[in-house]
Design a protein around this motif. Sequence first.
Motif, PDB file in Angstrom:
ATOM      1  N   VAL A   4       0.808  -1.225   0.000  1.00 39.80           N
ATOM      2  CA  VAL A   4       0.000   0.000   0.000  1.00 39.80           C
ATOM      3  C   VAL A   4       0.840   1.273   0.000  1.00 39.80           C
ATOM      4  CG1 VAL A   4      -2.007  -1.079   1.051  1.00 39.80           C
ATOM      5  CG2 VAL A   4      -0.254  -0.078   2.518  1.00 39.80           C
ATOM      6  N   ASP A   5       2.138   1.140   0.289  1.00 38.17           N
ATOM      7  CA  ASP A   5       3.029   2.299   0.276  1.00 38.17           C
ATOM      8  C   ASP A   5       3.448   2.570  -1.162  1.00 38.17           C
ATOM      9  OD1 ASP A   5       4.899   4.273   0.638  1.00 38.17           O
ATOM     10  OD2 ASP A   5       6.349   3.001   1.679  1.00 38.17           O
ATOM     11  N   ASP A   6       2.989   3.680  -1.724  1.00 31.74           N
ATOM     12  CA  ASP A   6       3.293   3.952  -3.125  1.00 31.74           C
ATOM     13  C   ASP A   6       4.484   4.883  -3.312  1.00 31.74           C
ATOM     14  OD1 ASP A   6       2.159   6.313  -2.317  1.00 31.74           O
ATOM     15  OD2 ASP A   6       0.587   6.338  -3.835  1.00 31.74           O
ATOM     16  N   THR A   7       5.332   5.017  -2.297  1.00 29.19           N
ATOM     17  CA  THR A   7       6.496   5.900  -2.365  1.00 29.19           C
ATOM     18  C   THR A   7       7.371   5.575  -3.565  1.00 29.19           C
ATOM     19  OG1 THR A   7       6.487   6.062   0.035  1.00 29.19           O
ATOM     20  CG2 THR A   7       8.489   6.773  -1.095  1.00 29.19           C
ATOM     21  N   ASP A   8       7.660   4.286  -3.781  1.00 29.25           N
ATOM     22  CA  ASP A   8       8.552   3.867  -4.857  1.00 29.25           C
ATOM     23  C   ASP A   8       7.804   3.264  -6.040  1.00 29.25           C
ATOM     24  OD1 ASP A   8      10.822   4.628  -3.423  1.00 29.25           O
ATOM     25  OD2 ASP A   8      10.918   2.697  -2.395  1.00 29.25           O
ATOM     26  N   ARG A   9       6.504   3.376  -6.059  1.00 27.97           N
ATOM     27  CA  ARG A   9       5.700   2.762  -7.115  1.00 27.97           C
ATOM     28  C   ARG A   9       5.919   3.485  -8.446  1.00 27.97           C
ATOM     29  NH1 ARG A   9       0.266   1.204  -4.932  1.00 27.97           N
ATOM     30  NH2 ARG A   9       1.692  -0.182  -3.903  1.00 27.97           N
ATOM     31  N   VAL A  10       5.993   2.691  -9.528  1.00 29.37           N
ATOM     32  CA  VAL A  10       6.135   3.263 -10.871  1.00 29.37           C
ATOM     33  C   VAL A  10       5.050   2.652 -11.757  1.00 29.37           C
ATOM     34  CG1 VAL A  10       8.628   3.656 -10.664  1.00 29.37           C
ATOM     35  CG2 VAL A  10       7.796   1.499 -11.613  1.00 29.37           C
ATOM     36  N   ASP A  11       4.764   3.299 -12.867  1.00 29.69           N
ATOM     37  CA  ASP A  11       3.766   2.763 -13.788  1.00 29.69           C
ATOM     38  C   ASP A  11       4.362   1.574 -14.547  1.00 29.69           C
ATOM     39  OD1 ASP A  11       4.839   3.666 -16.525  1.00 29.69           O
ATOM     40  OD2 ASP A  11       4.778   5.558 -15.405  1.00 29.69           O
ATOM     41  N   ILE A  12       3.521   0.826 -15.236  1.00 32.93           N
ATOM     42  CA  ILE A  12       3.939  -0.397 -15.915  1.00 32.93           C
ATOM     43  C   ILE A  12       4.976  -0.120 -17.000  1.00 32.93           C
ATOM     44  CG2 ILE A  12       2.026  -0.386 -17.572  1.00 32.93           C
ATOM     45  CD1 ILE A  12       3.573  -3.505 -15.901  1.00 32.93           C
ATOM     46  N   PHE A  13       4.857   1.009 -17.685  1.00 34.06           N
ATOM     47  CA  PHE A  13       5.816   1.333 -18.744  1.00 34.06           C
ATOM     48  C   PHE A  13       7.212   1.544 -18.157  1.00 34.06           C
ATOM     49  CE2 PHE A  13       1.689   2.561 -20.429  1.00 34.06           C
ATOM     50  CZ  PHE A  13       1.707   1.943 -21.671  1.00 34.06           C
ATOM     51  N   THR A  14       7.286   2.268 -17.040  1.00 36.03           N
ATOM     52  CA  THR A  14       8.571   2.503 -16.383  1.00 36.03           C
ATOM     53  C   THR A  14       9.137   1.198 -15.845  1.00 36.03           C
ATOM     54  OG1 THR A  14       7.872   4.742 -15.800  1.00 36.03           O
ATOM     55  CG2 THR A  14       9.724   3.833 -14.565  1.00 36.03           C
ATOM     56  N   ALA A  15       8.280   0.368 -15.268  1.00 32.57           N
ATOM     57  CA  ALA A  15       8.736  -0.921 -14.731  1.00 32.57           C
ATOM     58  C   ALA A  15       9.335  -1.786 -15.842  1.00 32.57           C
ATOM     59  CB  ALA A  15       7.583  -1.650 -14.049  1.00 32.57           C
ATOM     60  N   LEU A  16       8.660  -1.837 -16.986  1.00 30.82           N
ATOM     61  CA  LEU A  16       9.175  -2.631 -18.103  1.00 30.82           C
ATOM     62  C   LEU A  16      10.448  -2.015 -18.673  1.00 30.82           C
ATOM     63  CD1 LEU A  16       5.853  -3.644 -19.882  1.00 30.82           C
ATOM     64  CD2 LEU A  16       7.244  -5.005 -18.297  1.00 30.82           C
ATOM     65  N   ASP A  17      10.545  -0.683 -18.662  1.00 28.31           N
ATOM     66  CA  ASP A  17      11.795  -0.027 -19.065  1.00 28.31           C
ATOM     67  C   ASP A  17      12.938  -0.483 -18.169  1.00 28.31           C
ATOM     68  OD1 ASP A  17      10.609   1.430 -21.114  1.00 28.31           O
ATOM     69  OD2 ASP A  17      10.452   3.286 -19.940  1.00 28.31           O
ATOM     70  N   HIS A  18      12.682  -0.566 -16.860  1.00 29.10           N
ATOM     71  CA  HIS A  18      13.721  -0.997 -15.913  1.00 29.10           C
ATOM     72  C   HIS A  18      14.154  -2.434 -16.192  1.00 29.10           C
ATOM     73  CE1 HIS A  18      12.680   2.203 -12.619  1.00 29.10           C
ATOM     74  NE2 HIS A  18      13.117   2.728 -13.740  1.00 29.10           N
ATOM     75  N   VAL A  19      13.197  -3.301 -16.475  1.00 27.00           N
ATOM     76  CA  VAL A  19      13.534  -4.694 -16.810  1.00 27.00           C
ATOM     77  C   VAL A  19      14.456  -4.712 -18.028  1.00 27.00           C
ATOM     78  CG1 VAL A  19      12.623  -6.903 -17.643  1.00 27.00           C
ATOM     79  CG2 VAL A  19      11.446  -5.686 -15.796  1.00 27.00           C
ATOM     80  N   GLU A  20      14.091  -3.975 -19.055  1.00 22.68           N
ATOM     81  CA  GLU A  20      14.896  -3.940 -20.279  1.00 22.68           C
ATOM     82  C   GLU A  20      16.293  -3.372 -20.017  1.00 22.68           C
ATOM     83  OE1 GLU A  20      12.857  -2.493 -23.842  1.00 22.68           O
ATOM     84  OE2 GLU A  20      10.960  -2.941 -22.812  1.00 22.68           O
ATOM     85  N   GLN A  21      16.373  -2.323 -19.194  1.00 24.15           N
ATOM     86  CA  GLN A  21      17.668  -1.728 -18.877  1.00 24.15           C
ATOM     87  C   GLN A  21      18.567  -2.715 -18.137  1.00 24.15           C
ATOM     88  OE1 GLN A  21      16.499   1.796 -16.745  1.00 24.15           O
ATOM     89  NE2 GLN A  21      15.753   2.806 -18.597  1.00 24.15           N
TER      90      GLN A  21
END
Length: 124
Positions: free
Chosen positions: A12-29
């Motif tokens: 429930v803590d959204d401090t570090d939450r990112v959207d799905i596009f950013t999350a997938l960018d991180h996976v690719e990086q």
Amino acid sequence: MTQDDDARISLVDDTDRVDIFTALDHVEQHIQALEGLTGKKAHVWANPSVFDHGILAQAYRETGRREPWSHRLVRCARTLKDLAPKAERPEPRVPHDALEDAVAQMFWVQNMYADLKGRGLGSN
């Protein structure tokens, strides 16, 4: 819920939450960085591979992207577990936390590879 308080709070803590596009960018990086270090295509490990990979594959499809790995390089940690059942399996610092679980699984895969190599079964 049987999860630790820290794991429940992280949901429930959204401090570090990112959207799905950013999350997938991180996976690719991360995959690109690994491939840059090794000079080889990255294997994608999961436990089990059909569950975790399926979730990621669906996320890529729903965002109109292609998976940044070859289907030939998807690996299952359960197979290694059967081959190296005595390898130490580290516990995550925070049980049921996705990132902590992934880090612990990474070290577990490394331990299983070391076990196999120590028995003359691993590759270079």
